[in-house]
Design a protein around this motif. Structure first.
Motif, PDB file in Angstrom:
ATOM      1  N   THR A   1      -3.622   2.088  -5.499  1.00 37.61           N
ATOM      2  CA  THR A   1      -2.168   2.107  -5.638  1.00 37.61           C
ATOM      3  C   THR A   1      -1.498   2.628  -4.375  1.00 37.61           C
ATOM      4  O   THR A   1      -0.523   2.052  -3.883  1.00 37.61           O
ATOM      5  CB  THR A   1      -1.746   2.986  -6.827  1.00 37.61           C
TER       6      THR A   1
ATOM      7  N   ARG B   1      -1.852   0.024  -1.444  1.00 37.23           N
ATOM      8  CA  ARG B   1      -0.977  -1.136  -1.641  1.00 37.23           C
ATOM      9  C   ARG B   1       0.470  -0.797  -1.274  1.00 37.23           C
ATOM     10  O   ARG B   1       1.136  -1.524  -0.540  1.00 37.23           O
ATOM     11  CB  ARG B   1      -1.017  -1.570  -3.099  1.00 37.23           C
TER      12      ARG B   1
ATOM     13  N   SER C   1       4.996  -1.725  -4.340  1.00 37.31           N
ATOM     14  CA  SER C   1       4.065  -2.698  -3.768  1.00 37.31           C
ATOM     15  C   SER C   1       4.287  -4.095  -4.340  1.00 37.31           C
ATOM     16  O   SER C   1       3.934  -5.093  -3.722  1.00 37.31           O
ATOM     17  CB  SER C   1       2.620  -2.254  -4.005  1.00 37.31           C
ATOM     18  N   ASP C   2       4.856  -4.194  -5.550  1.00 38.43           N
ATOM     19  CA  ASP C   2       5.204  -5.489  -6.130  1.00 38.43           C
ATOM     20  C   ASP C   2       6.524  -5.998  -5.560  1.00 38.43           C
ATOM     21  O   ASP C   2       6.679  -7.182  -5.253  1.00 38.43           O
ATOM     22  CB  ASP C   2       5.357  -5.382  -7.655  1.00 38.43           C
TER      23      ASP C   2
ATOM     24  N   ILE D   1       0.100  -8.221  -2.998  1.00 36.94           N
ATOM     25  CA  ILE D   1      -1.016  -7.721  -3.786  1.00 36.94           C
ATOM     26  C   ILE D   1      -2.025  -8.828  -4.074  1.00 36.94           C
ATOM     27  O   ILE D   1      -3.242  -8.633  -3.979  1.00 36.94           O
ATOM     28  CB  ILE D   1      -0.515  -7.084  -5.094  1.00 36.94           C
TER      29      ILE D   1
ATOM     30  N   SER E   1      -0.587  -2.250 -10.934  1.00 36.35           N
ATOM     31  CA  SER E   1       0.598  -3.069 -10.708  1.00 36.35           C
ATOM     32  C   SER E   1       1.491  -3.076 -11.936  1.00 36.35           C
ATOM     33  O   SER E   1       1.020  -3.194 -13.068  1.00 36.35           O
ATOM     34  CB  SER E   1       0.185  -4.503 -10.366  1.00 36.35           C
TER      35      SER E   1
END
Length: 567
Positions: A314, A317, A454-455, A462, A529
């Motif tokens: 996590t 990312r 990160s999304d 990702i 995610s």
């Protein structure tokens, strides 16, 4: 914001070389490229080293001296109430600079006690001080600033802002993360100074007071505008960073200044960039967009993990876009940014909190998450920014704001339906800033669903990162995961590849044991995610030919039987 290193000698230990200590501290010079300083006590041989990023009183240099030459301190962080302390607690002392760090050594001269010093500091800090034959090290209440400690084979105690300084001397013996809210002395070892009532979940009994939440966040944000250098805001377009930006803009306008805002994504269509653009237009910030490519992120993995000192998927990312963004900001000459870390932990904002089985479990999980911030979001924000000599400040982790919100009964903080729609996370925070007459944000931003950072920079980041990492690891190699990495054994090839890189940089077992992995609770899968949450998936509009556009996360979840196939 800076990097510190310190060495304390037990009686009978051979004195460590100041030259060698300074060379080790140089490994974290990216934290403080403006100046360097060091001190070795003629009494004990104890050592202080400092790499300075000059934020307050640009002419000052650390270590800073107290009343006498044998009293010295090095500090990483910001003490927001330093001026108040000068005018009250330290009235009568002759301080020599306007640097916020200086108050620490003079407070110790007055109280000679770690608890009395640390409890009076309003800010974030990792500091070490020498006071004659006394030695004290401390870390701020939540662990916003990183700090590690270690023991070498001679029994000497090492402390530093980053673990890489300790690996060579202490890796074979002991390296650990210095616990937040504690101080350490040679005589007493580790002692806790920060233990608020809200650590006990049963004390969360207060009703929601929207005005108190509103006022506490404004106060927390405004005090973090203290700076003698240019300042900006990280604006992802999500609720938390947008609120911080809105508050900061209002205050900056009052003093006749404009605010720079910064966003990053894979391209102009990234969810965060679209939302951030809307917020920036609404607020009137001087807005900057930064793009990075998946190839850039993959090429930077080894460098990033060296800076982050973690193999947590996590963190890696999310740190990739933050690293590239901070690099661009630093190149523009800005040294300080405000950021929105902490709100999701405090308010239960992650999508998995929708699945909390009870008010009690919801509250326990918010406490646990806040207490673990030093291993996750705080680590990410500090190290990915300080890799590029940029200080990140986090208003949501202000002590008073924490006291205000963490004491509220969890039934008021749980996801709540709005106008008959699905329950929405951080409802009371949104309510507290939902003003019709002078709105803080556009309503579609104020009530936007949570996206993991990160999304939000673009889902392809990702997806392609997972595919790349998997391609670097053979099946036979992955079959030996438990043998190669018995502690925190990687659960997939992405995690395995990142762990391999970490091990190249930090081969000791004690280094590996400093890392905690971020995983969600109350959901069938362990992928961090936000898209792996059923809550997120239920709100996404089904695209045409959805089977052709499934992301790698969704494909893996379907393969694991956690999601129904999309027809």
């Amino acid at each position: 914001m800076c990097g510190i290193a310190a060495i304390c000698h037990d009686p009978g230990c051979a004195k460590y070389s100041l030259e060698k200590a300074s060379a080790l501290s140089l490994l974290q010079t990216h934290r403080g490229p403006d100046s360097r300083g060091s001190y070795q006590s003629p009494v004990t041989g104890d050592i202080l080293c400092h790499e300075r990023l000059a934020i307050m009183d640009l002419s000052a240099h650390q270590p800073l001296q107290g009343v006498r030459p044998e009293q010295q301190v090095v500090h990483n962080g910001e003490i927001y109430n330093h001026q108040i302390l000068r005018e009250t607690e330290l009235k009568g002392y002759e301080l020599k600079t306007t640097c916020d760090s200086e108050v620490i050594i003079f407070l110790y001269d007055k109280y000679r006690n770690g608890k009395d010093v640390c409890s009076r500091l309003d800010g974030v800090f990792a500091f070490a001080l020498v006071y004659g034959d006394e030695f004290l090290v401390a870390r701020d209440p939540i662990g916003v600033k990183p700090l590690y400690y270690g023991l070498d084979n001679e029994g000497r105690h090492f402390f530093s802002s980053e673990m890489k300084v300790l690996e060579q001397e202490c890796g074979e013996h002991e390296i650990k993360a210095f616990p937040p809210g504690f101080f350490w002395t040679q005589k007493g070892g580790f002692e806790r100074y920060y233990e608020p009532e809200w650590f006990n979940y049963k004390t969360a009994t207060h009703t929601k007071e929207l005005e108190e939440i509103h006022d506490a966040l404004i106060e927390a944000t405004e005090k973090r505008l203290m700076s003698d250098v240019p300042l900006g805001v990280l604006l992802s377009g999500g609720l938390d960073s947008s609120l911080v930006s809105s508050i900061a803009v209002r205050k900056m306008h009052q003093i006749g200044c404009q605010l720079h805002s910064f966003s990053i994504g894979l391209d102009e269509h990234a969810p965060d960039l679209i939302a951030a653009r809307q917020v920036a237009d609404f607020l009137g910030t001087i807005h900057h967009e930064v793009h990075f490519t998946v190839e850039d992120g993959i090429a930077n993995l080894k460098n990033l993990i060296w800076h982050l000192e973690t193999y947590d998927v996590t963190s890696i990312r999310a740190s990739t876009p933050m690293f590239f963004l901070s690099k661009r900001i630093s190149e523009m000459g800005i040294k300080v940014v405000l950021s929105g870390e902490g709100a999701d932990e405090i308010f239960g904002g992650y999508l998995y909190f929708h699945n909390a089985p009870s008010d009690e479990e919801f509250q326990k999980e918010t406490i646990r998450r806040v207490q673990l911030l030093s291993t996750a979001d705080c680590l990410r924000a500090d190290k990915s920014c300080m890799a590029n000599a940029l200080e990140a400040r986090v208003p949501f982790l202000d002590k008073h704001f924490l006291d205000t919100v963490m004491s509220i009964h969890p039934k008021f903080k749980r996801p709540t339906p709005k106008n008959g729609s699905r329950p929405i996370e951080k409802y009371i925070l949104r309510q507290a800033f939902d003003h019709d007459e002078k709105p803080y944000l556009p309503r579609e931003i104020l009530w936007r669903q949570k996206e993991q950072f990160s999304d939000g920079v673009g889902y392809n980041w990702i997806d392609q990162l997972m595919n790349h990492c998997a391609a670097q690891v053979t099946d036979s190699e992955y079959a030996r995961a438990a043998e190669l990495f018995p502690h925190n054994t990687p659960h997939n090839k992405e995690a395995f590849y990142m762990r391999k890189i970490f091990h190249e940089h930090f081969p000791s077992e004690s280094a590996a044991q400093t890392v905690l992995k971020w995983t969600p609770k109350w959901q069938d899968n362990a992928d961090p995610s936000g898209r792996a949450s059923q809550v997120h998936l239920k709100t996404m509009e089904k695209p045409k030919h959805a089977d052709e556009h499934l992301c790698a996360v969704d494909q893996q979840l379907i393969a694991d039987k956690h999601l129904p196939e999309i027809a």
